[in-house]
Scaffold this motif. Structure first.
Motif, PDB file in Angstrom:
ATOM      1  N   ILE A  82     -12.209   0.540  -3.406  1.00 62.45           N
ATOM      2  CA  ILE A  82     -11.356   1.212  -2.418  1.00 62.45           C
ATOM      3  C   ILE A  82      -9.908   0.742  -2.504  1.00 62.45           C
ATOM      4  O   ILE A  82      -8.996   1.467  -2.087  1.00 62.45           O
ATOM      5  CB  ILE A  82     -11.920   1.067  -0.985  1.00 62.45           C
ATOM      6  CG1 ILE A  82     -11.354   2.131  -0.045  1.00 62.45           C
ATOM      7  CG2 ILE A  82     -11.701  -0.342  -0.461  1.00 62.45           C
ATOM      8  CD1 ILE A  82     -11.772   3.530  -0.350  1.00 62.45           C
ATOM      9  N   ASP A  83      -9.668  -0.430  -3.090  1.00 66.19           N
ATOM     10  CA  ASP A  83      -8.294  -0.903  -3.252  1.00 66.19           C
ATOM     11  C   ASP A  83      -7.479   0.010  -4.172  1.00 66.19           C
ATOM     12  O   ASP A  83      -6.253  -0.052  -4.182  1.00 66.19           O
ATOM     13  CB  ASP A  83      -8.271  -2.331  -3.808  1.00 66.19           C
ATOM     14  CG  ASP A  83      -8.819  -3.347  -2.819  1.00 66.19           C
ATOM     15  OD1 ASP A  83      -8.791  -3.081  -1.593  1.00 66.19           O
ATOM     16  OD2 ASP A  83      -9.288  -4.415  -3.274  1.00 66.19           O
ATOM     17  N   GLU A  84      -8.153   0.871  -4.919  1.00 68.80           N
ATOM     18  CA  GLU A  84      -7.490   1.819  -5.828  1.00 68.80           C
ATOM     19  C   GLU A  84      -7.211   3.163  -5.164  1.00 68.80           C
ATOM     20  O   GLU A  84      -6.793   4.117  -5.828  1.00 68.80           O
ATOM     21  CB  GLU A  84      -8.360   2.029  -7.077  1.00 68.80           C
ATOM     22  CG  GLU A  84      -8.563   0.791  -7.909  1.00 68.80           C
ATOM     23  CD  GLU A  84      -7.381   0.475  -8.797  1.00 68.80           C
ATOM     24  OE1 GLU A  84      -6.429   1.278  -8.867  1.00 68.80           O
ATOM     25  OE2 GLU A  84      -7.411  -0.581  -9.447  1.00 68.80           O
ATOM     26  N   TRP A  85      -7.405   3.276  -3.848  1.00 70.43           N
ATOM     27  CA  TRP A  85      -7.298   4.574  -3.178  1.00 70.43           C
ATOM     28  C   TRP A  85      -5.936   5.235  -3.365  1.00 70.43           C
ATOM     29  O   TRP A  85      -5.839   6.452  -3.495  1.00 70.43           O
ATOM     30  CB  TRP A  85      -7.643   4.461  -1.689  1.00 70.43           C
ATOM     31  CG  TRP A  85      -6.571   3.860  -0.838  1.00 70.43           C
ATOM     32  CD1 TRP A  85      -6.414   2.551  -0.520  1.00 70.43           C
ATOM     33  CD2 TRP A  85      -5.492   4.555  -0.207  1.00 70.43           C
ATOM     34  NE1 TRP A  85      -5.303   2.378   0.272  1.00 70.43           N
ATOM     35  CE2 TRP A  85      -4.717   3.597   0.482  1.00 70.43           C
ATOM     36  CE3 TRP A  85      -5.092   5.888  -0.148  1.00 70.43           C
ATOM     37  CZ2 TRP A  85      -3.572   3.933   1.216  1.00 70.43           C
ATOM     38  CZ3 TRP A  85      -3.950   6.220   0.584  1.00 70.43           C
ATOM     39  CH2 TRP A  85      -3.214   5.251   1.254  1.00 70.43           C
ATOM     40  N   GLU A  86      -4.882   4.431  -3.398  1.00 66.78           N
ATOM     41  CA  GLU A  86      -3.545   5.030  -3.525  1.00 66.78           C
ATOM     42  C   GLU A  86      -3.332   5.684  -4.885  1.00 66.78           C
ATOM     43  O   GLU A  86      -2.664   6.719  -4.984  1.00 66.78           O
ATOM     44  CB  GLU A  86      -2.458   3.992  -3.238  1.00 66.78           C
ATOM     45  CG  GLU A  86      -2.428   3.609  -1.762  1.00 66.78           C
ATOM     46  CD  GLU A  86      -1.357   2.604  -1.442  1.00 66.78           C
ATOM     47  OE1 GLU A  86      -0.244   3.056  -1.098  1.00 66.78           O
ATOM     48  OE2 GLU A  86      -1.618   1.396  -1.545  1.00 66.78           O
ATOM     49  N   ARG A  87      -3.919   5.134  -5.926  1.00 67.68           N
ATOM     50  CA  ARG A  87      -3.814   5.761  -7.255  1.00 67.68           C
ATOM     51  C   ARG A  87      -4.580   7.074  -7.270  1.00 67.68           C
ATOM     52  O   ARG A  87      -4.113   8.064  -7.836  1.00 67.68           O
ATOM     53  CB  ARG A  87      -4.338   4.798  -8.322  1.00 67.68           C
ATOM     54  CG  ARG A  87      -3.474   3.519  -8.354  1.00 67.68           C
ATOM     55  CD  ARG A  87      -3.544   2.788  -9.631  1.00 67.68           C
ATOM     56  NE  ARG A  87      -3.141   3.714 -10.688  1.00 67.68           N
ATOM     57  CZ  ARG A  87      -3.559   3.623 -11.939  1.00 67.68           C
ATOM     58  NH1 ARG A  87      -4.344   2.650 -12.307  1.00 67.68           N
ATOM     59  NH2 ARG A  87      -3.176   4.481 -12.850  1.00 67.68           N
ATOM     60  N   ALA A  88      -5.743   7.099  -6.635  1.00 63.95           N
ATOM     61  CA  ALA A  88      -6.511   8.348  -6.535  1.00 63.95           C
ATOM     62  C   ALA A  88      -5.765   9.356  -5.663  1.00 63.95           C
ATOM     63  O   ALA A  88      -5.780  10.563  -5.932  1.00 63.95           O
ATOM     64  CB  ALA A  88      -7.902   8.063  -5.970  1.00 63.95           C
ATOM     65  N   ALA A  89      -5.094   8.865  -4.634  1.00 66.30           N
ATOM     66  CA  ALA A  89      -4.350   9.748  -3.728  1.00 66.30           C
ATOM     67  C   ALA A  89      -3.213  10.463  -4.450  1.00 66.30           C
ATOM     68  O   ALA A  89      -2.895  11.611  -4.122  1.00 66.30           O
ATOM     69  CB  ALA A  89      -3.810   8.949  -2.545  1.00 66.30           C
ATOM     70  N   VAL A  90      -2.606   9.821  -5.429  1.00 65.53           N
ATOM     71  CA  VAL A  90      -1.542  10.470  -6.195  1.00 65.53           C
ATOM     72  C   VAL A  90      -2.088  11.712  -6.891  1.00 65.53           C
ATOM     73  O   VAL A  90      -1.490  12.790  -6.848  1.00 65.53           O
ATOM     74  CB  VAL A  90      -0.905   9.491  -7.210  1.00 65.53           C
ATOM     75  CG1 VAL A  90       0.019  10.226  -8.166  1.00 65.53           C
ATOM     76  CG2 VAL A  90      -0.159   8.376  -6.485  1.00 65.53           C
ATOM     77  N   ALA A  91      -3.264  11.585  -7.508  1.00 69.33           N
ATOM     78  CA  ALA A  91      -3.879  12.731  -8.181  1.00 69.33           C
ATOM     79  C   ALA A  91      -4.246  13.816  -7.166  1.00 69.33           C
ATOM     80  O   ALA A  91      -4.041  15.007  -7.412  1.00 69.33           O
ATOM     81  CB  ALA A  91      -5.114  12.287  -8.962  1.00 69.33           C
ATOM     82  N   HIS A  92      -4.778  13.410  -6.021  1.00 65.83           N
ATOM     83  CA  HIS A  92      -5.132  14.372  -4.966  1.00 65.83           C
ATOM     84  C   HIS A  92      -3.903  15.159  -4.531  1.00 65.83           C
ATOM     85  O   HIS A  92      -3.929  16.381  -4.418  1.00 65.83           O
ATOM     86  CB  HIS A  92      -5.759  13.639  -3.771  1.00 65.83           C
ATOM     87  CG  HIS A  92      -6.296  14.538  -2.722  1.00 65.83           C
ATOM     88  ND1 HIS A  92      -5.495  15.082  -1.730  1.00 65.83           N
ATOM     89  CD2 HIS A  92      -7.554  14.998  -2.502  1.00 65.83           C
ATOM     90  CE1 HIS A  92      -6.248  15.835  -0.940  1.00 65.83           C
ATOM     91  NE2 HIS A  92      -7.495  15.798  -1.393  1.00 65.83           N
ATOM     92  N   ARG A  93      -2.816  14.446  -4.310  1.00 66.96           N
ATOM     93  CA  ARG A  93      -1.571  15.083  -3.869  1.00 66.96           C
ATOM     94  C   ARG A  93      -1.064  16.095  -4.902  1.00 66.96           C
ATOM     95  O   ARG A  93      -0.530  17.143  -4.542  1.00 66.96           O
ATOM     96  CB  ARG A  93      -0.517  14.020  -3.576  1.00 66.96           C
ATOM     97  CG  ARG A  93       0.774  14.583  -2.977  1.00 66.96           C
ATOM     98  CD  ARG A  93       1.757  13.494  -2.553  1.00 66.96           C
ATOM     99  NE  ARG A  93       2.081  12.573  -3.630  1.00 66.96           N
ATOM    100  CZ  ARG A  93       1.756  11.279  -3.661  1.00 66.96           C
ATOM    101  NH1 ARG A  93       1.101  10.730  -2.660  1.00 66.96           N
ATOM    102  NH2 ARG A  93       2.082  10.522  -4.682  1.00 66.96           N
ATOM    103  N   GLU A  94      -1.244  15.803  -6.177  1.00 67.46           N
ATOM    104  CA  GLU A  94      -0.785  16.723  -7.222  1.00 67.46           C
ATOM    105  C   GLU A  94      -1.478  18.089  -7.125  1.00 67.46           C
ATOM    106  O   GLU A  94      -0.898  19.104  -7.479  1.00 67.46           O
ATOM    107  CB  GLU A  94      -1.004  16.109  -8.603  1.00 67.46           C
ATOM    108  CG  GLU A  94      -0.059  14.954  -8.875  1.00 67.46           C
ATOM    109  CD  GLU A  94      -0.346  14.226 -10.169  1.00 67.46           C
ATOM    110  OE1 GLU A  94      -1.273  14.634 -10.914  1.00 67.46           O
ATOM    111  OE2 GLU A  94       0.359  13.237 -10.438  1.00 67.46           O
ATOM    112  N   PHE A  95      -2.695  18.106  -6.642  1.00 70.33           N
ATOM    113  CA  PHE A  95      -3.440  19.362  -6.503  1.00 70.33           C
ATOM    114  C   PHE A  95      -3.307  19.980  -5.115  1.00 70.33           C
ATOM    115  O   PHE A  95      -3.386  21.195  -4.967  1.00 70.33           O
ATOM    116  CB  PHE A  95      -4.927  19.135  -6.816  1.00 70.33           C
ATOM    117  CG  PHE A  95      -5.215  18.978  -8.279  1.00 70.33           C
ATOM    118  CD1 PHE A  95      -5.656  20.053  -9.035  1.00 70.33           C
ATOM    119  CD2 PHE A  95      -5.030  17.762  -8.919  1.00 70.33           C
ATOM    120  CE1 PHE A  95      -5.922  19.920 -10.388  1.00 70.33           C
ATOM    121  CE2 PHE A  95      -5.287  17.618 -10.275  1.00 70.33           C
ATOM    122  CZ  PHE A  95      -5.726  18.691 -11.009  1.00 70.33           C
TER     123      PHE A  95
END
Length: 130
Positions: A82-95
């Protein structure tokens, strides 16, 4: 009417599921892992790139079902760290920056393949104004 969208993943027959299932205006997209067309793990070790790959596969299923990304109303992002959530959030935001579906991030202990760092799910409702 029930429409099943299959991706060709070997897990579909092995488990007995479809990548996505549409009934009327509703589309549910199953847990989507970062898999390349050849079945290998995409972007091993990179949460951002794996999440992006997952959303590329989600987008394919959405379009195959005759819907648009703007019909996505909920996403779920499951991470092994879960500490990686912000990196995953960047991809989510792109879509989804303009669509802004309901979104949940959760940590899980692991996935079927130990190299998958993320899986995503999505729920959609076809717009009535189409």
């Amino acid at each position: 009417m029930r429409q099943q969208i299959n991706s060709g993943s070997p897990f579909e027959d092995r488990i007995g599921f479809s990548r996505a299932c549409r009934v009327g205006p509703y589309l549910a997209i199953a847990g989507t892992a970062p898999i390349c067309a050849d079945g290998k793990v995409a972007h091993e070790g990179d949460v951002y790139a794996q999440t992006r790959r997952c959303f590329e596969l989600v987008a394919e299923a959405v379009h195959e079902a005759g819907l648009q990304l703007s019909d996505v109303i909920r996403t779920r992002i499951m991470l092994t760290n879960i500490d990686e959530w912000e990196r995953a959030a960047v991809a989510h935001r792109e879509f989804f920056a303009d669509i802004k579906p309901a979104c949940t991030f959760v940590e899980v202990s692991r996935f079927i393949d130990k190299h998958w760092l993320v899986e995503v799910e999505a729920d959609c409702v076809a717009s009535t104004d189409k």
